[in-house]
Design an enzyme around this catalytic site. Structure first.
Site, PDB file in Angstrom:
ATOM      1  N   GLN A  17       0.782  -1.245   0.000  1.00 18.53           N
ATOM      2  CA  GLN A  17       0.000   0.000   0.000  1.00 18.53           C
ATOM      3  C   GLN A  17       0.817   1.301   0.000  1.00 18.53           C
ATOM      4  OE1 GLN A  17      -3.357   2.401   2.635  1.00 18.53           O
ATOM      5  NE2 GLN A  17      -2.919   0.324   3.222  1.00 18.53           N
ATOM      6  N   ARG A  38       6.831  -8.950 -10.160  1.00 24.74           N
ATOM      7  CA  ARG A  38       7.454 -10.248 -10.340  1.00 24.74           C
ATOM      8  C   ARG A  38       6.626 -11.095 -11.311  1.00 24.74           C
ATOM      9  NH1 ARG A  38       9.894 -12.993  -5.113  1.00 24.74           N
ATOM     10  NH2 ARG A  38       8.452 -11.531  -4.174  1.00 24.74           N
ATOM     11  N   ASN A  96       9.527   0.321  -2.069  1.00 24.25           N
ATOM     12  CA  ASN A  96       9.286   0.127  -0.636  1.00 24.25           C
ATOM     13  C   ASN A  96       9.518  -1.330  -0.255  1.00 24.25           C
ATOM     14  OD1 ASN A  96       6.747  -0.485  -2.006  1.00 24.25           O
ATOM     15  ND2 ASN A  96       5.834  -0.683   0.024  1.00 24.25           N
ATOM     16  N   LYS A 136      10.957  -5.249   9.073  1.00 19.88           N
ATOM     17  CA  LYS A 136       9.858  -5.156   8.105  1.00 19.88           C
ATOM     18  C   LYS A 136       8.688  -4.505   8.839  1.00 19.88           C
ATOM     19  CE  LYS A 136      11.072  -8.936   5.119  1.00 19.88           C
ATOM     20  NZ  LYS A 136      10.592 -10.022   4.270  1.00 19.88           N
ATOM     21  N   TYR A 138       4.496  -3.053   8.660  1.00 20.78           N
ATOM     22  CA  TYR A 138       3.187  -2.816   8.045  1.00 20.78           C
ATOM     23  C   TYR A 138       2.489  -1.676   8.785  1.00 20.78           C
ATOM     24  CZ  TYR A 138       3.500  -7.116   5.279  1.00 20.78           C
ATOM     25  OH  TYR A 138       3.870  -8.073   4.364  1.00 20.78           O
ATOM     26  N   GLU A 139       1.404  -1.228   8.189  1.00 24.45           N
ATOM     27  CA  GLU A 139       0.605  -0.097   8.691  1.00 24.45           C
ATOM     28  C   GLU A 139       0.541   0.034  10.216  1.00 24.45           C
ATOM     29  OE1 GLU A 139      -1.452   2.394   7.115  1.00 24.45           O
ATOM     30  OE2 GLU A 139      -1.754   3.015   9.177  1.00 24.45           O
ATOM     31  N   ASP A 168       0.654   3.781   6.028  1.00 25.85           N
ATOM     32  CA  ASP A 168       0.914   3.441   4.621  1.00 25.85           C
ATOM     33  C   ASP A 168       0.600   4.616   3.687  1.00 25.85           C
ATOM     34  OD1 ASP A 168       1.842   0.890   4.995  1.00 25.85           O
ATOM     35  OD2 ASP A 168      -0.101  -0.054   4.771  1.00 25.85           O
ATOM     36  N   GLY A 246      -7.340  20.335  19.366  1.00 27.72           N
ATOM     37  CA  GLY A 246      -6.984  21.746  19.322  1.00 27.72           C
ATOM     38  C   GLY A 246      -7.486  22.544  20.500  1.00 27.72           C
ATOM     39  N   GLY A 247      -7.540  23.843  20.347  1.00 26.25           N
ATOM     40  CA  GLY A 247      -7.909  24.725  21.442  1.00 26.25           C
ATOM     41  C   GLY A 247      -9.411  24.840  21.662  1.00 26.25           C
TER      42      GLY A 247
HETATM   43  C1  LIG Z   1       5.967  -4.581   3.239  1.00 23.26           C
HETATM   44  C2  LIG Z   1       7.026  -5.613   3.622  1.00 23.26           C
HETATM   45  C3  LIG Z   1       6.925  -5.977   5.110  1.00 23.26           C
HETATM   46  C4  LIG Z   1       6.756  -6.869   2.776  1.00 23.26           C
HETATM   47  O1  LIG Z   1       7.765  -7.823   3.008  1.00 23.26           O
HETATM   48  P1  LIG Z   1       7.938  -9.065   1.996  1.00 23.26           P
HETATM   49  O2  LIG Z   1       6.615  -9.480   1.465  1.00 23.26           O
HETATM   50  O3  LIG Z   1       8.721 -10.105   2.701  1.00 23.26           O
HETATM   51  O4  LIG Z   1       8.680  -8.421   0.756  1.00 23.26           O
HETATM   52  P2  LIG Z   1      10.178  -7.835   0.630  1.00 23.26           P
HETATM   53  O5  LIG Z   1      10.125  -6.389   0.460  1.00 23.26           O
HETATM   54  O6  LIG Z   1      11.032  -8.351   1.757  1.00 23.26           O
HETATM   55  O7  LIG Z   1      10.644  -8.523  -0.713  1.00 23.26           O
HETATM   56  C5  LIG Z   1      10.756  -9.948  -0.791  1.00 23.26           C
HETATM   57  C6  LIG Z   1      11.782 -10.387  -1.808  1.00 23.26           C
HETATM   58  O8  LIG Z   1      11.193 -10.348  -3.095  1.00 23.26           O
HETATM   59  C7  LIG Z   1      12.128  -9.827  -3.995  1.00 23.26           C
HETATM   60  N1  LIG Z   1      11.438  -9.246  -5.162  1.00 23.26           N
HETATM   61  C8  LIG Z   1      10.396  -8.396  -5.173  1.00 23.26           C
HETATM   62  N2  LIG Z   1      10.082  -8.064  -6.442  1.00 23.26           N
HETATM   63  C9  LIG Z   1      10.955  -8.724  -7.229  1.00 23.26           C
HETATM   64  C10 LIG Z   1      11.146  -8.808  -8.628  1.00 23.26           C
HETATM   65  N3  LIG Z   1      10.378  -8.137  -9.486  1.00 23.26           N
HETATM   66  N4  LIG Z   1      12.149  -9.573  -9.079  1.00 23.26           N
HETATM   67  C11 LIG Z   1      12.939 -10.272  -8.260  1.00 23.26           C
HETATM   68  N5  LIG Z   1      12.821 -10.227  -6.917  1.00 23.26           N
HETATM   69  C12 LIG Z   1      11.823  -9.462  -6.418  1.00 23.26           C
HETATM   70  C13 LIG Z   1      12.844  -8.782  -3.183  1.00 23.26           C
HETATM   71  O9  LIG Z   1      14.035  -8.422  -3.796  1.00 23.26           O
HETATM   72  C14 LIG Z   1      13.024  -9.513  -1.874  1.00 23.26           C
HETATM   73  O10 LIG Z   1      14.137 -10.373  -1.997  1.00 23.26           O
HETATM   74  P3  LIG Z   1      15.197 -10.742  -0.817  1.00 23.26           P
HETATM   75  O11 LIG Z   1      14.715 -10.176   0.438  1.00 23.26           O
HETATM   76  O12 LIG Z   1      15.189 -12.231  -0.829  1.00 23.26           O
HETATM   77  O13 LIG Z   1      16.495 -10.169  -1.223  1.00 23.26           O
HETATM   78  C15 LIG Z   1       8.439  -5.083   3.308  1.00 23.26           C
HETATM   79  O14 LIG Z   1       8.572  -4.905   1.933  1.00 23.26           O
HETATM   80  C16 LIG Z   1       8.760  -3.787   4.004  1.00 23.26           C
HETATM   81  O15 LIG Z   1       9.033  -3.746   5.209  1.00 23.26           O
HETATM   82  N6  LIG Z   1       8.753  -2.659   3.238  1.00 23.26           N
HETATM   83  C17 LIG Z   1       9.100  -1.358   3.732  1.00 23.26           C
HETATM   84  C18 LIG Z   1       8.018  -0.760   4.584  1.00 23.26           C
HETATM   85  C19 LIG Z   1       6.698  -0.672   3.882  1.00 23.26           C
HETATM   86  O16 LIG Z   1       6.551  -0.078   2.837  1.00 23.26           O
HETATM   87  N7  LIG Z   1       5.683  -1.239   4.526  1.00 23.26           N
HETATM   88  C20 LIG Z   1       4.311  -1.019   4.171  1.00 23.26           C
HETATM   89  C21 LIG Z   1       3.831  -1.857   3.135  1.00 23.26           C
HETATM   90  S1  LIG Z   1       2.177  -1.357   2.801  1.00 23.26           S
END
Ligand SMILES: CC(C)(COP(=O)(O)OP(=O)(O)OC[C@H]1O[C@@H](n2cnc3c(N)ncnc32)[C@H](O)[C@@H]1OP(=O)(O)O)[C@@H](O)C(=O)NCCC(=O)NCCS
Length: 419
Positions: A17, A38, A96, A136, A138-139, A168, A246-247
């Site tokens: 998000q 992906r 992100n 990592k 989330y919201e 988010d 607020g006030g």
């Molecule tokens: C949101 C979040 C918790 C999700 O975590 P997740 O589902 O495990 O996803 P990640 O961001 O860790 O990515 C997973 C893997 O997919 C890979 N990947 C994603 N898109 C890819 C693509 N097109 N091609 C190849 N690899 C890809 C990433 O490189 C990552 O690889 P690695 O960690 O093995 O090196 C995490 O991305 C995060 O903390 N983001 C930052 C904060 C944020 O924006 N949070 C709010 C989300 S609404």
């Protein structure tokens, strides 16, 4: 008609998000947003909270309007070839991923700069540098760590998260502002730069008034809080229920029908300049001159009784009738609108804030359009792309590959994900 960000190309490496909210805003302002997903999988939200079998979820469609989708495996050789070409062509890269993921894919800031010194790299992470930088997030984690949860809810209950996605979507908004500021600065420097927003920081920025109150506590009780005057304040800002930040004191009051309708309520602000009108409306004209009620400081220790008295009046009318009466006197108030009422609201439809969008696999659905209205850059809401819908178009039109190369890349593991 032209758009504010016409000509700006965004390499959108975002998911879920926070990042998608940012790039959707940029797309509404006219940027060409190329969403990299992906192969075979796409943004995880395509399949989350699915309501129509086999169709992209509302979670995805409502966050990815006006974008184009290309599937690229960023770890594959041919995928990297296409990604490199996109980095060289685009103005902004937005991501992100979890901390370190982009580096592991080979796209360090140094490499991105080497490919394109004008590139703006915009990132959202959960936390900035510090003990949680690798987490990592989330919201709701951001709402808790940014000070929103500890200050939301009632004194006698646990911390609460809010339905507004301040972690988010709030952070996405912050990032969008950083991006347009960086684009503006690039006009004079000719250089790109990194733009980072941590979700904890974004939430704290929105909770600024609570850090204000933390410091006010050192100088005495927070007299506009519902704890005053009956409860002792501790050493940190307590949860303030529905008190206004607020006030001007405010509270949520029951309206006619509250026994069966969970949203038959109104937010009422006892604004000082209209106090006399409030007294007349609620049938308490004597409060206008009573020293216990006439001036704001005298009212603060009596707020509970004041809200009870006003509520006796609001309970005699519906929230919409109350709005009509209170607005005549410029008394600030707002109905508690349900999502059903919002989805049916004709004025929100007329301004394009709520829009109906058609989608090839799910049919018609409602979405929230661009809340930022500009007179010379009108946002049209276009449906979200299907996974990889624009693979060929982007290779050809954006990257300029010839037909043979396009055919080769389209069949390569970098775009199909099949080895
Ligand atoms: C949101 C979040 C918790 C999700 O975590 P997740 O589902 O495990 O996803 P990640 O961001 O860790 O990515 C997973 C893997 O997919 C890979 N990947 C994603 N898109 C890819 C693509 N097109 N091609 C190849 N690899 C890809 C990433 O490189 C990552 O690889 P690695 O960690 O093995 O090196 C995490 O991305 C995060 O903390 N983001 C930052 C904060 C944020 O924006 N949070 C709010 C989300 S609404």
């Amino acid at each position: 008609m032209s758009k504010a960000l016409d000509g700006v190309k965004i390499l959108d490496f975002t998911h879920v998000q926070s990042g998608p909210t940012c790039t959707q805003l940029l797309a509404w302002f006219g940027a060409d947003v190329i969403k990299v997903e992906r192969p075979g999988v796409g943004d995880i939200t395509r399949g989350q909270l699915q309501d129509v079998k086999g169709a992209d979820s509302l979670y995805f469609t409502m966050l990815n309007h006006n974008k184009r989708s290309i599937t690229i495996d960023g770890r594959d050789k041919s995928g990297k070839e296409v990604l490199d070409a996109l980095v060289k062509t685009c103005d902004v890269m937005v991501e992100n991923f979890a901390p370190g993921a982009l580096d592991r894919m080979g796209y360090t800031w140094e490499r991105i700069q080497a490919l394109n010194p004008k590139m703006i790299l915009a990132s959202i992470k959960g936390f900035g540098p510090g003990p949680y930088e690798d987490c990592k997030v989330y919201e709701n984690v951001a709402q808790c760590a940014g000070g929103a949860a500890s200050t939301t809810g009632f004194d006698d209950g646990p911390p609460l998260v809010t339905g507004a996605q301040i972690g988010d979507s709030g952070t996405g908004l912050h990032l969008a502002l950083g991006i347009v500021a960086a684009l503006f600065q690039r006009n004079s420097t000719g250089r790109g730069q990194k733009v980072d927003v941590a979700m904890q920081d974004g939430v704290l920025n929105l909770c600024r008034v609570k850090l204000r109150d933390q410091q006010r506590l050192a100088h005495g009780p927070l007299t506009e809080y519902p704890q005053y005057p009956d409860t002792e304040f501790g050493d940190t800002v307590p949860r303030a229920g529905n008190a206004s930040g607020g006030g001007q004191p405010g509270w949520i009051l029951k309206c006619k029908g509250w026994e069966t309708d969970p949203n038959a309520y109104i937010y009422f602000i006892a604004q000082a300049p209209v106090w006399e009108a409030i007294c007349d409306v609620i049938g308490k004209p004597e409060w206008k001159t009573d020293p216990d009620y006439a001036k704001p400081p005298a009212r603060l220790p009596r707020l509970k009784h004041i809200w009870d008295t006003i509520e006796a009046w609001t309970m005699s009318v519906t929230k919409f009738e109350a709005m009509e009466t209170l607005n005549k006197y410029d008394i600030p108030c707002g109905p508690i609108l349900s999502m059903k009422e919002i989805s049916e609201d004709q004025s929100l439809r007329a301004t394009g804030t709520v829009v109906e969008v058609d989608h090839p696999t799910r049919g018609k659905y409602l979405s929230v359009g661009n809340p930022i209205k500009m007179s010379d850059s009108i946002s049209e809401v276009k449906r979200s792309p299907l996974l990889g819908e624009h693979n060929a178009e982007i290779l050809k039109d954006v990257l300029g590959f010839d037909d043979a190369k396009v055919a080769e890349l389209l069949a390569s593991p970098g775009l199909t994900g099949k080895r």
